[in-house]
Enzyme design. Structure first.
Site, PDB file in Angstrom:
ATOM      1  N   ARG A  76      29.376 -32.680  -8.846  1.00 35.26           N
ATOM      2  CA  ARG A  76      30.185 -32.573  -7.624  1.00 35.26           C
ATOM      3  C   ARG A  76      29.757 -33.623  -6.585  1.00 35.26           C
ATOM      4  NH1 ARG A  76      34.230 -28.969  -7.868  1.00 35.26           N
ATOM      5  NH2 ARG A  76      33.869 -27.086  -9.072  1.00 35.26           N
ATOM      6  N   ASP A 138      42.733 -25.010 -11.789  1.00 31.46           N
ATOM      7  CA  ASP A 138      43.392 -24.398 -10.620  1.00 31.46           C
ATOM      8  C   ASP A 138      44.854 -24.831 -10.459  1.00 31.46           C
ATOM      9  OD1 ASP A 138      40.819 -23.467 -10.145  1.00 31.46           O
ATOM     10  OD2 ASP A 138      40.348 -25.064  -8.726  1.00 31.46           O
ATOM     11  N   ARG A 173      41.934   4.447 -15.485  1.00 29.98           N
ATOM     12  CA  ARG A 173      41.286   3.823 -14.326  1.00 29.98           C
ATOM     13  C   ARG A 173      42.153   2.721 -13.735  1.00 29.98           C
ATOM     14  NH1 ARG A 173      35.439   2.962 -17.250  1.00 29.98           N
ATOM     15  NH2 ARG A 173      34.436   4.807 -16.425  1.00 29.98           N
TER      16      ARG A 173
END
Ligand code: F6P
Length: 354
Positions: A76, A138, A173
């Protein structure tokens, strides 16, 4: 080197499936079709700063199409952002320019997401021939309708949601599943629709927990004793009143807690995390990355620098890096997939469908 043209490739930012297919697509086309020399920098912009690279010949480019991750490594590193702990402070961009020139490069190919494309644009402004290639799970790179990595991540997340269905049903659930996507909801939207999520919460649509609770209770009353809630990691949470620690609660955990308190139903959360971007690319991502790679080499050959290869619908185009830099492509409020999901009875937390 002689008169042979030479290009350098780097992969920067978070890794994703399809990176190696893209490196192969660019490299093979540049080598075999145009006769260029190709090198690959290690660990994103770090390799360019440290002058760490390897020759990408035919052999190096073979057998990598289906491999996950990146054979070049990534980081990064942001060369235009200085850090007081960094030995290269302030000089990184100049070092990059020097290395580019010393290596006799004719073009630098930067494969990455939004941050990578911004850096690519800034290097291009410094006089380097740069071409950007969009990638990310993304799908949020501005200027392209599609990024490779996305389809693979959607497939992983959808499979996880499928698996949560059977255990949710057995235990009656509510299952909350948090998927990646940074500040955009593309991954949650697509995985949620593919996995038949009952509630999908994305950063682009403001949600109301009362509406979510009402909808989940309504499902119970209809005799549907379990529900799946898909939450995007970038979902906006209310500002915290208490400790700093609380601020780091993942969106999925926050939503699960709220649902548990409000409905009184057994609720569990699952945070999918990095498995979404690991492993082999889907067939679709291999095709997208290969085609985008070949197109990138063509752009270089045409001298189309300072631009990013992109998809407009099914068509390959190039867009100016200047237009891409600093922007994020989020899900439009009136995206047709949202409207269609609503008609399938999916709740987006803003209203009760039907
Ligand atoms: O951009 C890809 C992505 O996986 C996002 O979905 C996620 O928010 C981020 O990277 C995680 O980043 P890191 O690898 O730095 O933890």
């Amino acid at each position: 080197m002689g008169t042979r043209k030479r290009i350098g490739i780097l992969t920067a930012g978070g890794d994703c499936p399809g990176l190696n297919a893209a490196i192969r697509g660019i490299g093979k086309t540049a080598l075999l079709k145009y006769g260029y020399g190709v090198i690959g920098f290690s660990s994103g912009y770090l390799g360019l700063i440290r002058n760490e690279y390897k020759i990408l010949d035919e052999r190096a480019l073979s057998g990598i199409l289906t491999l996950g991750g990146t054979i070049l490594g990534t980081s990064r590193e942001k060369p235009f952002k200085s850090s007081e702990y960094d030995q290269y402070v302030k000089e990184k961009p100049e070092i990059i320019v020097e290395n580019y020139k010393e290596l006799g490069l004719d073009c630098l190919v930067c494969i990455g997401g939004n941050g990578t494309q911004k850096t690519a644009w800034r290097l291009s402004k410094m006089g380097l021939n740069v071409v950007g290639v969009p990638k990310t799970i993304d799908n949020d790179v501005w200027g392209t309708d599609l990024t490779f990595g996305f389809d693979s991540a959607v497939a992983v997340a959808a499979e996880a949601i499928d698996r949560l269905h059977s255990t949710a049903n057995s235990h009656k659930r509510i299952m909350v599943v948090e998927v990646m996507g940074h500040n955009a909801g593309w991954l949650a939207l697509h995985a949620g629709v593919a996995g038949g999520g009952d509630v999908i919460l994305i950063p682009e649509i403001p949600y109301d927990l009362d509406v979510v609770t009402q909808y989940l209770q309504h499902r119970m009353e209809l005799g549907k004793p379990y529900s799946i809630v898909v939450v995007a990691e970038g979902l906006k949470l209310p500002p915290k009143k208490k400790s700093k620690k609380e601020r780091t609660v993942p969106a999925g955990a926050y939503i699960a807690n709220q649902i548990r308190k409000r409905t009184g139903q057994e609720t569990r959360e699952t945070i999918l995390g990095y498995i979404q971007r690991g492993g082999s690319p889907t067939a679709r991502d291999r095709v997208v990355a290969s085609e985008l790679g070949a197109f990138t080499a063509e752009m270089i050959h045409r001298g189309e620098f300072g631009r990013m290869a992109a998809y407009k619908g099914y068509e390959l185009v190039s867009v100016p890096l200047q237009e891409v830099a600093g922007k994020v492509k989020t899900v439009p409020e009136h995206h047709p997939l949202i409207a269609h999901a609503r008609s399938l009875d999916t709740c987006f937390g803003d209203s009760i469908p039907h």
